[in-house]
Structures are given as C-alpha cells and as structure tokens.
Design an enzyme around this catalytic site. Structure first.
Site, short mmCIF file in Angstrom:
data_model
loop_
_atom_site.label_atom_id
_atom_site.label_comp_id
_atom_site.label_asym_id
_atom_site.label_seq_id
_atom_site.Cartn_x
_atom_site.Cartn_y
_atom_site.Cartn_z
N GLY A 170 0.82 -1.21 0.00
CA GLY A 170 0.00 0.00 0.00
C GLY A 170 0.85 1.26 0.00
O GLY A 170 1.35 1.68 1.05
N LEU A 171 1.01 1.85 -1.17
CA LEU A 171 1.77 3.11 -1.28
C LEU A 171 0.84 4.23 -1.76
O LEU A 171 0.78 5.30 -1.16
CB LEU A 171 2.94 2.91 -2.25
CG LEU A 171 3.82 4.13 -2.54
CD1 LEU A 171 4.58 4.57 -1.29
CD2 LEU A 171 4.83 3.84 -3.66
N TRP B 126 -6.32 2.03 -4.76
CA TRP B 126 -5.85 1.26 -5.93
C TRP B 126 -4.87 0.18 -5.50
O TRP B 126 -3.81 0.01 -6.11
CB TRP B 126 -5.22 2.18 -6.99
CG TRP B 126 -6.14 3.24 -7.47
CD1 TRP B 126 -6.03 4.58 -7.23
CD2 TRP B 126 -7.34 3.06 -8.24
NE1 TRP B 126 -7.09 5.25 -7.78
CE2 TRP B 126 -7.92 4.34 -8.42
CE3 TRP B 126 -7.99 1.96 -8.79
CZ2 TRP B 126 -9.09 4.54 -9.13
CZ3 TRP B 126 -9.17 2.16 -9.48
CH2 TRP B 126 -9.69 3.43 -9.65
N ILE B 127 -5.21 -0.51 -4.43
CA ILE B 127 -4.30 -1.52 -3.89
C ILE B 127 -4.69 -2.91 -4.39
O ILE B 127 -5.78 -3.41 -4.06
CB ILE B 127 -4.33 -1.49 -2.34
CG1 ILE B 127 -4.07 -0.08 -1.83
CG2 ILE B 127 -3.33 -2.51 -1.78
CD1 ILE B 127 -2.78 0.57 -2.29
N THR B 128 -3.81 -3.50 -5.18
CA THR B 128 -4.06 -4.86 -5.68
C THR B 128 -4.05 -5.84 -4.51
O THR B 128 -3.16 -5.77 -3.66
CB THR B 128 -2.99 -5.24 -6.72
OG1 THR B 128 -3.03 -4.27 -7.76
CG2 THR B 128 -3.23 -6.61 -7.30
N HIS C 190 -8.39 -9.26 -35.77
CA HIS C 190 -9.58 -10.10 -35.57
C HIS C 190 -10.87 -9.42 -36.06
O HIS C 190 -11.93 -10.04 -36.04
CB HIS C 190 -9.74 -10.45 -34.08
CG HIS C 190 -8.80 -11.51 -33.61
ND1 HIS C 190 -7.46 -11.31 -33.43
CD2 HIS C 190 -9.02 -12.81 -33.26
CE1 HIS C 190 -6.89 -12.42 -32.99
NE2 HIS C 190 -7.80 -13.34 -32.89
N GLY C 191 -10.77 -8.16 -36.45
CA GLY C 191 -11.95 -7.46 -36.95
C GLY C 191 -13.04 -7.38 -35.90
O GLY C 191 -12.77 -7.27 -34.70
N GLU D 109 2.51 1.31 -11.46
CA GLU D 109 3.96 1.12 -11.31
C GLU D 109 4.73 2.21 -12.05
O GLU D 109 5.77 1.96 -12.65
CB GLU D 109 4.39 -0.25 -11.85
CG GLU D 109 3.60 -1.41 -11.28
CD GLU D 109 4.12 -1.88 -9.95
OE1 GLU D 109 5.20 -1.43 -9.54
OE2 GLU D 109 3.44 -2.69 -9.31
N SER E 112 3.69 5.82 -17.98
CA SER E 112 4.70 5.92 -19.05
C SER E 112 5.37 7.28 -19.01
O SER E 112 6.56 7.41 -19.32
CB SER E 112 4.05 5.70 -20.41
OG SER E 112 3.61 4.37 -20.50
#
Lengths: 263, 400
Positions: free
Chosen positions: B124-125, B156-158, B338-339, B363, B366
């Site tokens: 948890g950050l 937003w803690i996985t 795959h359209g 993480e 970008s």
C-alpha cells in the site's frame, strides 16, 4: 516397491506442420514432449511410491534428445531415470523396442510393478508395453482406469480396466505390468524444486553394449514392420441438376437411377 | 554473451505455460466477465512454488533466480494480467522487500508463510491524492513507546481484500518530505484496519483492487521494515522488483496476442485469400513480432542484471515503459486483425486490450518513466548505493 515407468518422447502433435501438398505431417524441428499418455504413467508410478514407499525408475528408449522427457519425469518426482539410446536402435518397431526395453529392465533388476501408457501418440500401436509384459512373462492389465488396491505385502494388485462398454476389475499377482488411460488420475506439473533437481541430474545412457545386445538384432534391420505411405484414392463424382416440376423431376430421377443400375 | 535460456529455465517456461493453458485459460473469461477473483488458483500456484519462486530455500522459497521470476510472470500474463499481478504484488512488492530490507528475525518470521502461500500479501503506497507524487502522501505514523499508531487511506491496492499481510507506507515526520516516510508490515485482523474492493474497472477485472483504511492501527516496532525515514527508498526498490514482473508479463500478453492473430489470419479469408496474405495485415503481424522480440530482450537483460546483483532501476524502468506501451499497441493491433470478432469477448484479445491499458498507468505511468529516462541521460538522476542491496543470485545460498 520398485516401480518402473515406461516413458516415450513424442512430437507435440498440436504443433505438427503439414507439407505443401497437404499430404504429409512433419514433426521436424518441432517441439518434442513427454508422450501425453505417459504423463499418466508417471503420475500413477509416483502416487504408488508415495503410498507404499520405494523407488520409481523412469525408463525411456529413444534418441539422445529423449533425455529431455526423462528430465520432465525427474522434475515430476521420479527417483531415477535411464535413457536407452544407441544409433543402432533407430527405427525399431514395437516388438524390437520391447526386446530392448526388456533387456534394460533385466539390467535394472528387481521390480514389483511396471507402468506404461495406453499408447504413444506418434506410432499409436499400443503394442510395445504389451509385448514387454509378454517377453518378461509377467501378467498384463491394460487400459487401467483405477487401481483399486495395490498390496506389496501380499504381492497383489487389483485394477479396473476401462473397456469400450464396460469396466472390468482384474486382480493379479505382482510383479505385473499395467498400461493406464487418462481416467486414472490428474498428472501433476513438474515442481520448481523438481526442476532444479532435474536440471542438475545426469541421466545414464545405456547402449547395445551395456545391454549386451547384438546391434544386428535391433533397429530397422531387425524389425518386421515395413512402413508404406498409402494415399486415399481419388473418387470422381458429377453433379447433374434435374429440371422440371416435382412429378417430372421424380420420374426423370427414377429413370436415371435405373439407367445407372442403382435401383 | 549468451542469449539461450538454460535447461532449467526452459523447463520452468514449459511448466508455467502448461499451467497457464490448463489452469487459468479455461476459467479466466468468466472471472473477467463477472469481476471475480480466481481464489481457486491460489493453492494451485502455491503448490507449484510460484508464491516464493525466487526466495531462498531457507525461507521455504523455491530458490530459483530472477530469470525464472520473469518467465513465471510472462507465462501467467500470457493467460491473463490479473494472475500475474498476484505474483507482482505478493512477491515483488512484499516478500522480496522483506528479503532485501528485513532483519534476519523478520525474514525468518514473515517469509516462510509468504513463500508457501499460507499468507497472501499486498503493498500500500498509493493514496487517493498521492500516486506518482509519493511525497504528497497523508498517511502518518505516531510513535507511542514501542508501538506506532498508523492512520491514513491507501487506494488502488491490488489484493487489498484478498491479502492478510500489508506492507504500507506512512510519514513518521511531516517536515522531511520523502525522507520522512517509514515502511510498516500490518496484518489482517488488527484493530483499526479495514479493506474494501473497487468495482467497475476497465480491465484486470479478475484481479482484486481496492482500498486499505487505517484508523489508528497500533503497529509494534518489530513490524517496522527498515529504519525510520527509509520508507521511500524501500518503496522505490520494491518497484524495481514489481516493474520487472510487469514488463515480463507484458511480453507474455504480447506473445498471446501475436499467436492468436497469426492463427486467425491464417484461417480468416477475404477477397479469396487468407487475410494473412494481405500486405497490411502482414505489417501488423511484423510489428507485433518486433515488439515481442525487443521486449523480451529488454526483460531478459534486466533479469540478468538482477542475477548479477547489479542496480537495475534505469533498465527496469526502460523495460517496463517499453513493454507495457508495446503490449497496449500489440493488443490493439490484435483486435484489429480479428476485426469485429476481436471487439467481442468471444476472443481473448479483447480482454488483453483492456488489461494492457492498466499497466501503462500503474507502477509509474509511461510519462514518469520518460521523465526518469531523460533525467538519467542528462545526469540529473544518479542511483546511489542502498543500505540494503538485493544480493546477487547465488545458487549455493538460494538453494540450500
């Protein structure tokens, strides 16, 4: 218990490539895997050892690359692995392969149970393990879907065979050879610790000299099976549309069928 | 220089992909549709040794190296990002930091149940108002005797609602910015600690994402990781682990998208020929393959650096940035190949496209990675030695 697991390395049939004319399948350069049926072989053997103690030896006949299949067997949890490999043994048919495997089994020595898969997915003869049992003179229980009881003390095994429309329970003395079908268990994945052990293991390779086999008695030259490629014959067919209303068309159809001597 | 995977690595790769194909793929589409966490996979992953794959055997880990961790991440995300996230968080963001920064007593106490999967752990950050800007965190810890009292909220803690162990960060000093942050190891069931799940995510719907609320949680001093004020350095070193698994996972996602696209392009016919024979589809496939190959190289290099015990913050950042952006582009191209079918969840590329978007955000976005790379180039950013460095991989130590 001393258990021997017969393992074969086969091409991965999910990744065969077709030749340009679409008539031949090639495994050349493709990945090679443990014969899927033999994953059940290995699981059966390992479970028997886990329940009754002893040792599982995986035995494989094949080219030097087949050592990879034995590494997988070690990673799954067998205790020892032996590769039987000699250039002279290449292209042995199932009976010759069985003779070679029997020589290796005799060299291993005492055994209580031999386990094999119902067939190998490449040759699909389902004959090699059966012939091994015959040559060793031990009872065979094929198509085993369940081991009801395995009693090393009283030297008996009771197994359920999966037949086309029935299940048959067979009791035999030990030592015996069984071939297993996929209903028997759920093969485990190689564990990470098993992989570490397998990667370090050195697998002994036994050739004709080690097994005291004359090279002329093994391989393609000593095999009675001659492989030929037969392509399906092409069939010529024509389509003829009959015009007209239903009654006229039916009449014409009957006339044409009588003409062709179909009716 | 050797680009070959060792025999051991090849066996790991084969096993992980078999696991992903047989255990994850059959049920993951339903989990994704329903937004449910695949609890049934955890014991299976634990039995395989995944939960502690690169922890030393003395702490009940599998004793494998960092290349193996990369291969595991790749294979799991080939099937679904959600499952890879579990390893990234549990191992990369919790267990490995304890291995790197913990006292021997903490390692012996906390690592074995993590390595065996008996405990599941999270990190948890991030906070509602502090993501990439870590110094803006408002969680605080007040020392009372030999106990810290921790309060704050993490977002937003996985694995927040799945985990029973929590590595959280809070300020022990308000005046020192990032130097006032300290790391703590919390346990589920402690007074004042509650968690919840966030619904309605665009992707990684089979992963559990949520919040942690800490309302005056008493944390014994024995559960402080590292020194007081060392939390920011610990958090950043955690990211070096997790970003590596994210990058490797993105390569797996790209490999799936490429395989699916090639297979579809061979079967689907338009204008009298397979669409794979059309030049513009070939171009899409070639670009996908280019990203897979370059991404794999970047990831393997980071794995190698980690095995050598060399600092890899810059290279890991580069791999994470490149691979996650490439995965998003590749999944998008796969949907294109795959359209209309690719636009439905009948085909897995649609799920991969939704999943791939998350990894260009978490993480370090970008944009953060681009700033980092530019700062390295200009010399504005230099990695200094840490008090506790991750040791080089030594099989004799790791496996005995």
């Amino acid at each position: 218990m001393n258990i021997i697991a017969l393992v074969k390395q086969t091409p991965d049939t999910a990744q065969l490539s077709a030749s340009m004319d679409g008539l031949r399948l090639s495994a050349e350069g493709g990945p090679r895997i443990v014969n899927p049926w033999d994953e059940y072989t290995l699981e059966t053997a390992i479970q028997a050892r886990e329940e009754h103690g002893g040792k599982v030896t995986a035995l494989c006949l094949g080219p030097p690359e087949a050592a990879d299949a034995l590494k997988t067997a070690l990673a799954m949890g067998v205790d020892e692995a032996i590769l039987v490999s000699d250039p002279a043994m290449a292209d042995s048919d199932s009976l010759t392969s069985a003779r070679i495997l029997v020589a290796a089994i005799r060299k291993i020595g005492r055994f209580d149970l031999i386990v094999g898969g119902r067939a190998a997915i490449d040759g699909n003869t389902a004959a090699t393990a059966v012939q091994v049992a015959a040559l060793l003179g031990v009872p065979l229980i094929s198509y085993v879907a369940d081991i009801g009881s395995l009693d090393p003390e009283h030297r008996t095994i009771s197994a359920v065979r999966l037949l086309e429309k029935a299940r048959e329970t067979v009791t035999s003395r030990l030592p015996a050879l069984i071939t297993v079908v996929k209903e028997i268990n759920e093969p485990r994945y190689p564990s990470l610790i098993g992989i570490r052990k397998a990667a370090r293991a050195s697998i002994p390779v036994w050739g004709c000299n080690d097994l005291e086999l004359d090279a002329s008695t093994v391989g393609a030259g000593a095999s009675g099976v001659d492989w030929k490629t037969e392509l399906p014959t092409t069939r010529e067919a024509n389509v003829e549309m009959i015009d007209g209303g239903p009654e006229d068309a039916a009449r014409t159809l009957v006339d044409r069928l009588m003409e062709e001597k179909v009716i | 220089m050797d680009f070959e995977l060792s025999e051991e690595h090849q066996m790991v790769e084969r096993m992980v992909y078999d696991f992903a194909r047989n255990e994850i793929l059959p049920s993951i589409r339903e989990h994704d549709r329903n937004g449910t966490f695949p609890h049934e996979l955890l014991p299976k992953m634990a039995a395989q040794g995944f939960m502690g794959i690169c922890l030393p055997a003395k702490y009940d880990g599998a004793g494998m190296d960092f290349i193996s961790l990369g291969l595991l991440s790749e294979g799991l995300e080939w099937a679904d990002s959600s499952v890879r996230e579990t390893i990234a968080v549990h191992l990369g963001l919790h267990a490995l930091p304890i291995f790197q920064w913990g006292t021997e007593e903490q390692k012996e106490r906390f690592l074995p149940p993590l390595a065996t999967g008996e405990n599941i752990a999270c990190f948890g950050l991030t906070e509602p108002g502090a993501g990439s800007d870590v110094a803006a965190m408002t969680s605080r810890a007040r020392k009372e005797g030999d106990t810290y009292v921790v309060s704050g909220e993490k977002m937003w803690i996985t694995l927040s609602d799945v985990a029973d162990r929590f590595l959280v960060f809070a300020k022990t000093s308000q005046e020192e910015g990032t130097r006032g942050i300290t790391a703590f190891l919390l346990e589920r069931g402690w007074e004042g600690l509650t968690t919840g799940t966030i619904k309605g995510k665009m992707g990684v719907r089979a992963s559990n994402t949520g919040w942690i609320n800490m309302d005056g949680v008493p944390v014994p001093e024995t559960h402080r990781l590292g020194e007081e004020g060392e939390g920011f350095k610990i958090a950043m070193s955690c990211l070096d682990n997790a970003r590596y698994t994210v990058a490797a996972g993105a390569v797996g996602l790209m490999k799936y998208c490429l395989e699916a696209s090639v297979s579809y392009a061979r079967q689907r016919r338009t204008f009298g020929q397979a669409i794979g024979d059309h030049q513009l589809v070939k171009q899409l496939i070639a670009q996908m393959k280019q990203r897979v190959d370059l991404g794999e190289l970047a990831v393997r290099k980071v794995g190698w650096l980690k095995n050598q015990g060399r600092r890899n913050t810059r290279e890991t950042s580069m791999a994470k940035w490149y691979c996650t952006e490439s995965a998003f582009a590749t999944a998008s191209d796969a949907v294109q190949v795959h359209g209309a079918y690719g636009y439905s969840d009948e085909y897995d590329v649609e799920r991969h496209l939704r999943n791939s978007k998350s990894a260009v955000i978490y993480e370090g976005t970008s944009q953060i990675h681009q700033l980092m790379q530019a700062d390295y180039v200009f010399g504005n950013r230099v990695d200094r030695p840490l008090r506790c460095e991750m040791p080089a991989y030594d099989p004799d130590y790791w496996q005995n």
